[in-house]
Write a protein that holds these residues in place. Structure first.
Motif, PDB file in Angstrom:
ATOM      1  N   MET A   1      24.523 -12.619 -39.196  1.00 15.28           N
ATOM      2  CA  MET A   1      23.256 -12.225 -38.499  1.00 15.28           C
ATOM      3  C   MET A   1      22.950 -10.647 -38.599  1.00 15.28           C
ATOM      4  O   MET A   1      23.851  -9.788 -38.562  1.00 15.28           O
TER       5      MET A   1
ATOM      6  N   ALA B   1      30.265 -16.942 -31.053  1.00 15.27           N
ATOM      7  CA  ALA B   1      31.569 -16.682 -31.286  1.00 15.27           C
ATOM      8  C   ALA B   1      32.443 -16.490 -30.136  1.00 15.27           C
ATOM      9  O   ALA B   1      32.000 -15.750 -29.221  1.00 15.27           O
TER      10      ALA B   1
ATOM     11  N   ARG C   1      31.234  -5.785 -34.228  1.00 14.52           N
ATOM     12  CA  ARG C   1      30.534  -6.926 -34.349  1.00 14.52           C
ATOM     13  C   ARG C   1      29.301  -6.852 -35.694  1.00 14.52           C
ATOM     14  O   ARG C   1      28.619  -7.763 -35.599  1.00 14.52           O
TER      15      ARG C   1
ATOM     16  N   TYR D   1      25.739 -17.590 -30.065  1.00 15.20           N
ATOM     17  CA  TYR D   1      24.475 -17.642 -31.315  1.00 15.20           C
ATOM     18  C   TYR D   1      24.557 -18.965 -32.179  1.00 15.20           C
ATOM     19  O   TYR D   1      25.738 -19.265 -32.395  1.00 15.20           O
TER      20      TYR D   1
ATOM     21  N   GLU E   1      21.098  -7.897 -30.415  1.00 17.32           N
ATOM     22  CA  GLU E   1      22.391  -7.598 -29.916  1.00 17.32           C
ATOM     23  C   GLU E   1      22.195  -6.654 -28.610  1.00 17.32           C
ATOM     24  O   GLU E   1      22.972  -6.036 -28.137  1.00 17.32           O
TER      25      GLU E   1
HETATM   26  N1  GLY Z   1      28.077 -10.351 -35.029  1.00 19.48           N
HETATM   27  C1  GLY Z   1      28.428 -11.211 -34.020  1.00 19.48           C
HETATM   28  C2  GLY Z   1      29.782 -11.363 -33.608  1.00 19.48           C
HETATM   29  O1  GLY Z   1      30.722 -10.425 -34.140  1.00 19.48           O
HETATM   30  O2  GLY Z   1      30.222 -12.304 -33.009  1.00 19.48           O
END
Ligand code: GLY
Length: 362
Positions: free
Chosen positions: A56, A256, A325, A243, A62
């Motif tokens: 993403m 996740a 992330r 997500y 976010e």
């Molecule tokens: N970028 C989404 C995650 O780390 O789960």
């Protein structure tokens, strides 16, 4: 941006990048294109977090607070189209960049700026749970196919002449008088003029640096063949604790978990159950889609969840780690800023908030 003429880094200068994930590869390519001789030492290419991500590109979804991190993420999102095209044109491998937009449905009324009411959110996406009462839409956010991207980067790096050595573990960084002198590795001693640490969740194995693994479990389903002609999802759904990222080829990536369990491997029943429950709650049609794969990875988390970028205690060691992330999103800007810093000694203002010096333990 300030520029200081660098006399030490000249065409042919040798740089070792420790870490062969997306950050190490992208930075290597930038430096190689500037004229450096670059070697990547990679402990295990297949373990890199870039394989495990969802891809993403979601600075807005976010909901990062206004400030340096949001600025960095937005700058990187802006770089993506041109940067990914450059990598693809070198490698010949499509990285699946798709500015598909992200819809962020909510189960409780928020009425914030840009809030979409119940009717509009359901108009933006058929099949959402009837419990969704509204949400937000971020049309400039999107995705890249992170597995395709990391392959594209690997091939591009080799095409431009980066030496990529997989299965080489750096065991010790030796230093003297404020400089790294050499590395001890599973293949013997190695040295260069400059070193870049891009070891993600494994950074603490080499430096007393406040980065820990934060495990994320993931799974994917595939759109049943009869729905492939008109994919039911053509945008990312960024829900509460879940997500859902549809790929153009019919896969749908679901993530996740976020777990403090060190490097504990494997998917767990609890992790997979959590993903399935939250995903089906948000987008019920998924319940009939065939399960395709499950996997896990380790995000590199710093105490404030911001990356560590730039100079270290050693004059010839630069840090490019701790992306937590946002590693896939931050790859283009990290590569550009770190290459500029190492090669031209140009410190962009965007870097100032991400110095390791904000943590005392380093
Ligand atoms: N970028 C989404 C995650 O780390 O789960």
């Amino acid at each position: 941006m300030s520029a200081v003429k660098n006399r030490s880094m000249q065409s042919g200068s040798e740089i070792i990048i420790i870490g062969g994930g997306v950050i190490g590869l992208a930075t290597a390519i930038e430096l190689r294109l500037l004229g450096a001789k670059v070697t990547i030492l990679c402990q295990s290419f297949k373990a890199a977090a870039g394989h495990a991500a969802a891809g993403m590109l979601a600075p807005q979804a976010e909901q990062l607070p206004i400030g340096s991190m949001l600025d960095l993420c937005l700058a990187s999102r802006d770089l993506y189209p041109e940067w990914v095209q450059k990598i693809e044109s070198i490698s010949g491998v499509d990285a699946g960049y798709w500015q598909c937009g992200i819809l962020a449905p909510r189960y409780t009324d928020e009425q914030g700026i840009d809030w979409l009411d119940t009717q509009s959110i359901h108009q933006h996406q058929a099949g959402l749970s009837q419990s969704v009462v509204g949400g937000y839409r971020y049309p400039a956010d999107g995705q890249v196919d992170n597995r395709a991207l990391i392959q594209s980067l690997l091939i591009a790096s080799r095409s431009v002449g980066v030496q990529f050595q997989d299965g080489v573990k750096v065991t010790t960084i030796h230093r003297s008088q404020g400089r790294v002198t050499h590395l001890e590795t599973s293949q013997g001693e190695m040295s260069a003029q400059h070193y870049i640490l891009a070891t993600g969740a494994w950074s603490q194995q080499l430096l007393p640096i406040a980065i820990v693994p934060r495990k994320g479990q993931m799974l994917s389903v595939v759109v049943p063949i009869e729905h492939r002609a008109n994919l039911p999802l053509q945008q990312v759904l960024f829900g509460e604790e879940i997500y859902i990222v549809p790929r153009r080829d019919g896969r749908i990536i679901i993530g996740a978990t976020s777990e403090d369990v060190g490097f504990a491997p494997h998917n767990t029943l609890q992790g997979v159950k959590q993903l399935m429950t939250n995903a089906m709650r948000l987008f019920p049609p998924l319940q009939d889609f065939p399960l395709h794969e499950t996997w896990w990875g380790f995000r590199p988390a710093t105490p404030d969840e911001l990356p560590m970028l730039g100079a270290s205690n050693d004059a010839n060691l630069t840090l490019a780690t701790g992306h937590y992330r946002n590693g896939i999103l931050l790859t283009p800007i990290t590569a550009k800023l770190i290459a500029d810093l190492v090669w031209h000694q140009r410190t962009d203002n965007l870097l100032s908030a991400f110095s390791w010096q904000r943590f005392e333990s380093v």
